[in-house]
Design an enzyme around this catalytic site. Structure first.
Site, mmCIF file in Angstrom:
data_model
loop_
_atom_site.group_PDB
_atom_site.id
_atom_site.type_symbol
_atom_site.label_atom_id
_atom_site.label_comp_id
_atom_site.label_asym_id
_atom_site.label_seq_id
_atom_site.Cartn_x
_atom_site.Cartn_y
_atom_site.Cartn_z
ATOM 1 N N HIS A 44 0.817 -1.205 0.000
ATOM 2 C CA HIS A 44 0.000 0.000 0.000
ATOM 3 C C HIS A 44 0.853 1.259 0.000
ATOM 4 C CE1 HIS A 44 -3.684 2.064 -0.193
ATOM 5 N NE2 HIS A 44 -3.270 2.896 0.716
ATOM 6 N N TYR B 164 1.557 5.329 -2.225
ATOM 7 C CA TYR B 164 1.718 6.711 -1.759
ATOM 8 C C TYR B 164 3.063 7.281 -2.187
ATOM 9 C CZ TYR B 164 -2.751 6.594 0.328
ATOM 10 O OH TYR B 164 -4.100 6.527 0.468
ATOM 11 N N HIS C 71 -9.936 0.523 -10.283
ATOM 12 C CA HIS C 71 -9.630 1.457 -9.196
ATOM 13 C C HIS C 71 -8.191 1.961 -9.295
ATOM 14 C CE1 HIS C 71 -8.967 3.221 -5.301
ATOM 15 N NE2 HIS C 71 -7.992 2.363 -5.083
ATOM 16 N N PHE C 72 -7.224 1.026 -9.425
ATOM 17 C CA PHE C 72 -5.860 1.547 -9.355
ATOM 18 C C PHE C 72 -5.420 2.173 -10.672
ATOM 19 C CE2 PHE C 72 -4.755 -3.036 -10.070
ATOM 20 C CZ PHE C 72 -3.967 -2.899 -11.194
ATOM 21 N N HIS C 73 -6.042 1.783 -11.792
ATOM 22 C CA HIS C 73 -5.735 2.506 -13.025
ATOM 23 C C HIS C 73 -6.256 3.942 -12.937
ATOM 24 C CE1 HIS C 73 -4.498 -1.304 -14.860
ATOM 25 N NE2 HIS C 73 -3.943 -0.572 -15.810
ATOM 26 N N ARG D 271 -9.895 -10.982 -12.532
ATOM 27 C CA ARG D 271 -8.661 -10.359 -13.005
ATOM 28 C C ARG D 271 -7.684 -11.383 -13.553
ATOM 29 N NH1 ARG D 271 -5.824 -6.932 -8.423
ATOM 30 N NH2 ARG D 271 -4.330 -6.509 -10.052
ATOM 31 N N ARG D 272 -6.690 -10.863 -14.253
ATOM 32 C CA ARG D 272 -5.444 -11.566 -14.556
ATOM 33 C C ARG D 272 -5.641 -12.802 -15.423
ATOM 34 N NH1 ARG D 272 -4.571 -10.763 -8.775
ATOM 35 N NH2 ARG D 272 -3.400 -8.842 -8.510
#
Lengths: 181, 542
Positions: free
Chosen positions: B215, B219, B366-368, B429-430
């Site tokens: 995580h 950041y 979300h992370f894209h 996913r994946r």
């Protein structure tokens, strides 16, 4: 926005900070409420099993896999997830009744979800993953492997056949098997 | 060209070339998963591509960009020469060597373990050792940033460290903490397995160590975007930063709360109890605080700028902002994407609700959206803002820069909104391909095609970005005004020592990490946990 002095700036920021902390606290309380009152918790089980001896364990030997109803009427479905197949490739479960899924991996990390439900867990070699659920929709649902497990990962999927309670008929040994599709 | 400019350009060009190549891989992967026939498709090629795309975006683009921007910030914000330039160049060489060592086995198909490794799957040792070299070179960067700030403080006793540099050092400290988890996993578990020294891996432990990094690394990637929000966007908008103090507090909160929260990536894992999952979930909720504070402070700064430019009424200041400037436009688009990405993130971290979306396309979306969208669009804006200084030339066309930013933001929304929806439908996913003959999957087909269109827009935008940067090097107009960071409305003359250094915060991170990760890691040594047998993906014989 008031900004005549540094003090004014900080007072404004403080008011916003209070609003932020209050909304964050509210979110936390909602999650706590769901966990404590509605028992919505992640599938944590902390039960270990030697991945090299899965097939020798009494519980996960091939003859005991799939769905089984015990003397108390509890429904448990046991599945081995291995590169690159589910054993068995199809499981049958009754609708509107508590079902416990128990999954193990003899090789690498896998994971499962069942489409259209909230069933979701990682299957980590060394541990028995356990999920409690109630299936509400009947029909054939997809249960794919959702964690990368090697070159054949995309072909690794299985079926969860949810049948109405009345049509769920385990055999005399308590086992229920998928009939041919 | 001066030495700082050369050093910065070497890092940033490495980052952006890796980025552009990874975008090509990304679009090809989306085609493979869609109902559209895909040239060159095999499952093996697909996982080569996913590994290359992930490693290039997550490790090369980010690390090299952050190092290059950090060197630039240290000299520009502190207005003194960067210490250790030769060491910085040596570290750059080591990092580049690491990239080559990692890329070759990936492209040969001998390290298809994705950028998250998944032991006991084990690929070529060169891949992992290459990545450790990249991390090692970034540690040198961390040391140089810390030394640069110390030297400045000694020369300017009692004065507050400029916010841009304070934030950069916060990120260096965060990164030193962050990389402990993955480095321990690689050096003590994965690399010995890859070299054939051991034939088993404790998977529970390796997943826990990776979650330590997983995580906070996000950041680390995100810091430059926030540095731009606080110290570049207000200046570009023609105003000033609303509050310097709140900037410092937000950066400190990121250092504190982005570390002891990694277990929210393991909510669906069997090797941890609900108790520790709940503790880390609670800490995860707190990491939303610095983002919410930032949204407020930056919006207030923008309002200040808009009113200076004659904006009236409750919302009139928004229209009065100079949206034709790429930094202002990028900040607006980044905030827009942050609302969607942040909202989705709240669902991911919600403990019980995570079961609905774990390992579905929702998470990919979300992370894209939050990294590829909010963060990377600010990388573009930073590049556009500092390239005049780096090359000594002005951009021939701001219009081409604006088109590129719009194309990126629209492409990101068109790609990720269908992914969010498909994730809720259960698309996992994946995987290299879907069986569109299956009736459940067939219904997803048209949304997958829509997302491919978004991916095509993103690739077009990435190529235009490279073109725009290259245009600076060909341009003839000399740079008009030197680059400078934004000042606060009330620049602080003194700040408390705690807001001017990191001693106290390091101690607090240590305590939080002990509480959050102490027992979860110790359990693997206290109790006898079964180990898994190494599974090689590179064909090497054990």
């Amino acid at each position: 926005m008031a900004a005549r002095t540094e003090h004014e700036v900080l007072a404004t920021e403080l008011r916003w900070t209070i609003a932020v902390v209050a909304s964050v606290a509210l979110i936390s309380l909602a999650i706590l409420w769901a966990g404590l009152v509605h028992f919505i918790n992640p599938p944590s089980n902390l039960e270990t099993i030697d991945p090299t001896k899965v097939h020798l364990s009494p519980e996960f030997t091939e003859a005991n896999l799939g769905t089984r109803v015990d003397e108390g009427g509890r429904v448990t479905t046991r599945i081995v997830t291995a590169q690159f197949a589910f054993i068995p490739p199809c499981v049958v479960v009754p609708a509107d009744e508590p079902v416990t899924l128990r999954l193990v991996s003899p090789d690498v990390i896998h994971g499962v979800l069942v489409t259209g439900t909230n069933v979701n867990t990682m299957v980590v070699p060394g541990y028995v993953s356990q999920v409690h659920t109630v299936f509400q929709k009947t029909g054939d649902l997809l249960m794919p492997c959702h964690e990368y497990c090697g070159i054949g990962h995309s072909q690794m999927w299985s079926t969860v056949r949810v049948v109405p309670k009345a049509e769920f008929k385990p055999g005399p040994d308590g086992r229920a098997l998928c009939e041919k599709p | 060209m001066k030495s700082l400019e050369r050093l910065t350009l070497a890092h940033l060009w490495t980052a952006f070339i890796a980025f552009a190549v990874a975008c090509v891989f990304g679009l090809w992967q989306m085609l493979a998963r869609s109902p559209i026939p895909t040239p060159g498709f095999t499952p093996s090629n697909y996982f080569i591509s996913v590994t290359a795309h992930g490693a290039a975006m997550a490790y090369v683009l980010t690390t090299f960009f952050i190092m290059g921007f950090g060197y630039f910030t240290a000299e520009t914000a502190l207005q003194r020469p960067l210490p250790g330039k030769r060491i910085a160049w040596a570290a750059f060489g080591v990092g580049l060597l690491g990239v080559v060592m990692a890329v070759v086995p990936v492209l040969l198909g001998r390290a298809s373990v994705l950028y998250t490794f998944y032991p006991p799957l084990t690929g070529s040792a060169w891949f992992y050792i290459g990545l450790v070299l990249v991390v090692a070179s970034s540690w040198v960067w961390c040391a140089i940033m810390i030394v640069a700030m110390r030297q400045w403080k000694r020369a300017n006793p009692g004065r507050p460290v400029p916010l841009a540099m304070y934030a950069t050092v916060a990120n260096a400290i965060l990164w030193l903490w962050t990389t402990v988890g993955v480095t321990v996993e690689l050096v003590f578990q994965v690399i010995p397995a890859a070299l054939g020294l051991v034939d088993t891996v404790d998977v529970g432990l390796s997943r826990t160590l990776f979650s330590w990094t997983l995580h906070a690394i996000v950041y680390f990637w995100l810091f430059p975007a926030y540095i731009a929000f606080y110290t570049m966007a207000p200046e570009a908008a023609g105003g000033r930063l609303y509050s310097d103090t709140m900037g410092r507090l937000s950066f400190i909160l990121f250092v504190l709360y982005s570390l002891p929260v990694g277990m929210h990536h393991l909510f669906m894992d069997p090797e941890h109890s609900t108790g520790f999952k709940f503790v880390q979930m609670t800490l995860t909720v707190l990491v939303t605080v610095p983002t919410l504070l930032t949204i407020f402070t930056i919006s207030a700064s923008m309002e200040f700028a808009g009113r200076l430019r004659g904006g009236k009424g409750l919302f009139g200041w928004i229209g009065a902002l100079p949206w034709e400037r790429p930094m202002v436009l990028a900040t607006g688009l980044a905030f827009f994407m942050l609302w969607f990405g942040g909202g989705g993130g709240l669902i991911n971290m919600s403990y019980g609700m995570n079961a609905m979306v774990h390992n579905t396309s929702w998470v990919t979306a979300h992370f894209h959206l939050i990294f590829g969208g909010t963060v990377v669009i600010m990388y573009f804006a930073i590049a556009y803002a500092i390239w005049p200084q780096l090359t000594g030339r002005e951009a021939p066309s701001l219009r081409a820069q604006r088109i590129q930013l719009w194309l990126w933001a629209i492409g990101m929304m068109v790609m990720t909104l269908p992914w969010h929806y498909l994730g809720l439908q259960g698309q996992w996913r994946r995987v290299a391909q879907f069986d569109y003959a299956n009736p459940i999957i067939a219904a997803w087909g048209s949304w997958v095609v829509v997302s491919v269109a978004g991916g095509a827009m993103l690739l077009a935008s990435a190529l235009l970005f490279i073109w725009n940067l290259a245009a600076f090097h060909r341009a003839r107009t000399p740079v008009q005004a030197p680059f400078r960071f934004a000042l606060a409305i009330h620049p602080p003359e003194r700040v408390p020592a705690s807001l001017n250094g990191f001693g106290l915060w390091n101690a607090l991170v240590a305590v939080l990490m002990l509480v959050a990760y102490g027992y979860p890691i110790a359990q693997f040594f206290i109790h006898d946990r079964p180990v898994a047998v190494v599974h090689r993906v590179d064909g090497a014989q054990p």
